[in-house]
Design an enzyme around this catalytic site. Structure first.
Site, PDB file in Angstrom:
ATOM      1  N   ARG A 102       4.680   9.624   4.098  1.00  0.00           N
ATOM      2  CA  ARG A 102       4.098   8.284   3.866  1.00  0.00           C
ATOM      3  C   ARG A 102       4.920   7.441   2.910  1.00  0.00           C
ATOM      4  NH1 ARG A 102      -1.396   7.186   5.203  1.00  0.00           N
ATOM      5  NH2 ARG A 102      -1.609   8.087   7.270  1.00  0.00           N
ATOM      6  N   ARG A 135       1.288   1.300   2.254  1.00  0.00           N
ATOM      7  CA  ARG A 135       0.648   0.233   1.468  1.00  0.00           C
ATOM      8  C   ARG A 135       1.047   0.175   0.003  1.00  0.00           C
ATOM      9  NH1 ARG A 135      -5.084   1.764   3.888  1.00  0.00           N
ATOM     10  NH2 ARG A 135      -3.959   3.720   3.630  1.00  0.00           N
ATOM     11  N   ARG A 189       2.942  -5.863   7.184  1.00  0.00           N
ATOM     12  CA  ARG A 189       1.720  -5.408   7.863  1.00  0.00           C
ATOM     13  C   ARG A 189       0.757  -6.576   8.110  1.00  0.00           C
ATOM     14  NH1 ARG A 189      -1.771  -4.513  10.277  1.00  0.00           N
ATOM     15  NH2 ARG A 189      -3.409  -2.934  10.301  1.00  0.00           N
ATOM     16  N   TYR A 214      -8.748  15.039  16.065  1.00  0.00           N
ATOM     17  CA  TYR A 214      -9.096  13.605  16.119  1.00  0.00           C
ATOM     18  C   TYR A 214      -9.643  13.220  17.489  1.00  0.00           C
ATOM     19  CZ  TYR A 214      -7.030  12.919  11.535  1.00  0.00           C
ATOM     20  OH  TYR A 214      -6.776  12.976  10.191  1.00  0.00           O
TER      21      TYR A 214
HETATM   22  O1  CP3 Z   1       6.068   6.997   6.062  1.00  0.00           O
HETATM   23  C1  CP3 Z   1       5.427   7.546   6.999  1.00  0.00           C
HETATM   24  O2  CP3 Z   1       5.051   8.712   6.891  1.00  0.00           O
HETATM   25  C2  CP3 Z   1       5.149   6.662   8.190  1.00  0.00           C
HETATM   26  C3  CP3 Z   1       4.673   7.222   9.462  1.00  0.00           C
HETATM   27  C4  CP3 Z   1       3.301   7.897   9.508  1.00  0.00           C
HETATM   28  C5  CP3 Z   1       2.018   7.259   9.400  1.00  0.00           C
HETATM   29  N1  CP3 Z   1       1.071   8.224   9.642  1.00  0.00           N
HETATM   30  C6  CP3 Z   1       1.758   5.830   9.124  1.00  0.00           C
HETATM   31  C7  CP3 Z   1       0.392   5.367   8.790  1.00  0.00           C
HETATM   32  C8  CP3 Z   1       3.088   9.255   9.740  1.00  0.00           C
HETATM   33  C9  CP3 Z   1       4.115  10.371   9.864  1.00  0.00           C
HETATM   34  C10 CP3 Z   1       1.665   9.445   9.840  1.00  0.00           C
HETATM   35  C11 CP3 Z   1       1.065  10.740  10.146  1.00  0.00           C
HETATM   36  C12 CP3 Z   1      -0.395  10.868  10.230  1.00  0.00           C
HETATM   37  N2  CP3 Z   1      -1.296   9.953  10.704  1.00  0.00           N
HETATM   38  C13 CP3 Z   1      -1.103  12.065   9.934  1.00  0.00           C
HETATM   39  C14 CP3 Z   1      -0.469  13.378   9.472  1.00  0.00           C
HETATM   40  C15 CP3 Z   1      -0.175  13.404   8.017  1.00  0.00           C
HETATM   41  C16 CP3 Z   1      -1.383  13.359   7.142  1.00  0.00           C
HETATM   42  O3  CP3 Z   1      -1.582  12.313   6.486  1.00  0.00           O
HETATM   43  O4  CP3 Z   1      -2.134  14.361   7.099  1.00  0.00           O
HETATM   44  C17 CP3 Z   1      -2.463  11.816  10.176  1.00  0.00           C
HETATM   45  C18 CP3 Z   1      -3.593  12.806   9.980  1.00  0.00           C
HETATM   46  C19 CP3 Z   1      -2.575  10.478  10.674  1.00  0.00           C
HETATM   47  C20 CP3 Z   1      -3.812   9.773  11.119  1.00  0.00           C
HETATM   48  C21 CP3 Z   1      -4.091   8.562  10.328  1.00  0.00           C
HETATM   49  N3  CP3 Z   1      -3.332   7.412  10.364  1.00  0.00           N
HETATM   50  C22 CP3 Z   1      -5.182   8.333   9.436  1.00  0.00           C
HETATM   51  C23 CP3 Z   1      -6.251   9.334   9.107  1.00  0.00           C
HETATM   52  C24 CP3 Z   1      -5.044   7.023   8.950  1.00  0.00           C
HETATM   53  C25 CP3 Z   1      -6.008   6.273   8.065  1.00  0.00           C
HETATM   54  C26 CP3 Z   1      -5.958   6.663   6.657  1.00  0.00           C
HETATM   55  C27 CP3 Z   1      -5.018   5.798   5.874  1.00  0.00           C
HETATM   56  O5  CP3 Z   1      -4.247   6.347   5.075  1.00  0.00           O
HETATM   57  O6  CP3 Z   1      -5.107   4.565   6.033  1.00  0.00           O
HETATM   58  C28 CP3 Z   1      -3.844   6.477   9.509  1.00  0.00           C
HETATM   59  C29 CP3 Z   1      -3.282   5.116   9.254  1.00  0.00           C
HETATM   60  C30 CP3 Z   1      -1.841   5.025   8.842  1.00  0.00           C
HETATM   61  N4  CP3 Z   1      -0.792   5.726   9.400  1.00  0.00           N
HETATM   62  C31 CP3 Z   1      -1.320   4.171   7.832  1.00  0.00           C
HETATM   63  C32 CP3 Z   1       0.077   4.380   7.795  1.00  0.00           C
HETATM   64  C33 CP3 Z   1       1.091   3.671   6.919  1.00  0.00           C
HETATM   65  C34 CP3 Z   1      -2.129   3.159   7.017  1.00  0.00           C
HETATM   66  C35 CP3 Z   1      -2.362   1.934   7.849  1.00  0.00           C
HETATM   67  C36 CP3 Z   1      -2.308   0.649   7.077  1.00  0.00           C
HETATM   68  O7  CP3 Z   1      -3.333   0.270   6.554  1.00  0.00           O
HETATM   69  O8  CP3 Z   1      -1.220   0.047   7.009  1.00  0.00           O
END
Ligand code: CP3
Length: 347
Positions: free
Chosen positions: A26, A30, A39, A155
């Site tokens: 990540r 944000r 975004r 999921y």
């Molecule tokens: O820098 C990076 O890692 C970018 C790529 C990336 C994202 N998600 C971007 C993202 C990667 C590799 C992921 C993996 C991901 N997504 C996982 C596995 C890793 C982990 O966190 O356990 C999982 C379970 C997800 C599913 C997911 N995506 C959730 C549960 C959420 C909402 C929670 C949150 O943090 O907002 C997301 C959204 C998400 N994916 C965001 C980002 C940058 C936030 C969205 C935003 O508001 O911009």
């Protein structure tokens, strides 16, 4: 273009590189003001992930600021279920939402043939990003990824996030034909998707198994180790030397079997694991990656340095990639990330 040796790829493949390469889960997100600005130009997160120009920009933002050794493709693990035909929304404050998958009909309606066309924009993001890295950051390696089958199934069955994924675990126990069928289809699609990511320019790939730690050792063998081993073997048939990183989060003692049996080049280690013990459980031919507490990064300063130092001491002389034990928290000050990168590079 000259030949560049990418330290991250060497470490992923089991060479001891010191100071260790560093990137953060990540690292795009944000906590970066430039991410929030980018975004805000797109209302929904799925469209943002499917916009190659913006997704490529998000991938590169942390590299420009901090110069990490790895850039991770900006996308999400839930883009795959979306491409398989499940609707996907990210609601502000609620995380992901999908229609829960609970029946054989819904399983058979998954578009395992032809889903790849829907992720064309993601593959374009990879092409664009790889070209921009070559021009601007030739030492940084591009990492592609998928969610591992069990976590993606969590999921899909649950219909979103959950503390314990009770519906998913119930299905796995009570309706193995349905659950195994789902894992099988996700596995197949993940192989196709990862091969396409590699063809587009991903130099390493990672499998995120965020919920692997919910399973018993028997179920872990079946739903985590076996599908992961199948994906690794299928990719290695075409790309024997590509680094493959597996992250079985919260697997505890089951991580030893994961490292031995899946064939991953490097295993990601979560925050809760003691690296001194993991080191004893995992063959030295398998690289390790992790595992700074994201809250230590949030705190910064002395707390962060002490925890980072303990990790470096535990991993010295062994193939290792410095990372967090889970993703960067949104309130993290970007300066703390800059400080961490300097600290690790100063070893
Ligand atoms: O820098 C990076 O890692 C970018 C790529 C990336 C994202 N998600 C971007 C993202 C990667 C590799 C992921 C993996 C991901 N997504 C996982 C596995 C890793 C982990 O966190 O356990 C999982 C379970 C997800 C599913 C997911 N995506 C959730 C549960 C959420 C909402 C929670 C949150 O943090 O907002 C997301 C959204 C998400 N994916 C965001 C980002 C940058 C936030 C969205 C935003 O508001 O911009």
């Amino acid at each position: 273009m000259g030949i560049t040796v990418k330290r991250l790829l060497d470490a992923f493949l089991g060479k001891t590189v010191w100071p260790p390469p560093i990137w953060l889960m990540r690292q795009a997100g944000r906590y970066l003001p430039e991410y929030r600005e980018l975004r805000s130009q797109t209302t929904d997160f799925v469209s943002f992930c499917l916009d190659p120009t913006r997704a490529s920009e998000a991938t590169l933002q942390p590299i420009r600021r901090f110069g990490m050794d790895g850039a991770i493709l900006f996308s999400d693990i839930l883009i795959l279920p979306w491409a398989l035909g499940r609707e996907l929304r990210f609601d502000e404050g609620h995380g992901p939402r999908l229609p829960p998958l609970r029946t054989v009909d819904e399983l058979q309606n998954l578009q395992v043939q032809g889903f790849l066309e829907k992720v064309t924009p993601v593959l374009e993001t990879i092409r664009l990003t790889r070209a921009r890295l070559a021009a601007e950051h030739p030492d940084t390696a591009l990492i592609g990824f998928v969610g591992a089958p069990f976590t993606v199934a969590c999921y899909m069955v649950e219909g979103g996030g959950s503390k314990d994924f009770a519906e998913t675990r119930k299905m796995a126990a009570q309706d193995p034909a349905l659950f195994d069928g789902l894992i099988d289809r996700i596995t197949q699609a993940s192989i196709t998707y990862l091969l396409a990511q590699i063809a587009a320019g991903a130099e390493a790939v990672m499998l995120f198994d965020s919920w692997a730690g919910l399973l018993s050792p028997t179920s872990f063998e079946k739903h985590v180790i076996q599908p992961t081993a199948r994906i690794v073997a299928a990719i290695r048939q075409h790309h024997p030397d590509i680094p493959i990183v597996g992250f079985p989060r919260l697997a505890g003692t089951m991580a030893a079997a994961y490292a031995e049996k899946t064939g991953v080049s490097t295993m990601g280690v979560d925050t809760a694991a003691d690296l001194n013990l993991v080191r004893q459980l995992v063959p030295s031919t398998v690289g390790l990656q992790g595992n700074l507490d994201p809250f230590a990064l949030l705190s910064g300063g002395e707390v962060m340095e002490q925890e980072a130092r303990a990790i470096l001491d535990a991993m010295k002389g062994r193939p290792f990639v410095f990372n967090l034990g889970h993703g960067v928290m949104p309130p993290t000050p970007p300066d703390h990330v800059a400080h961490l990168v300097d600290f690790v590079r100063g070893q």
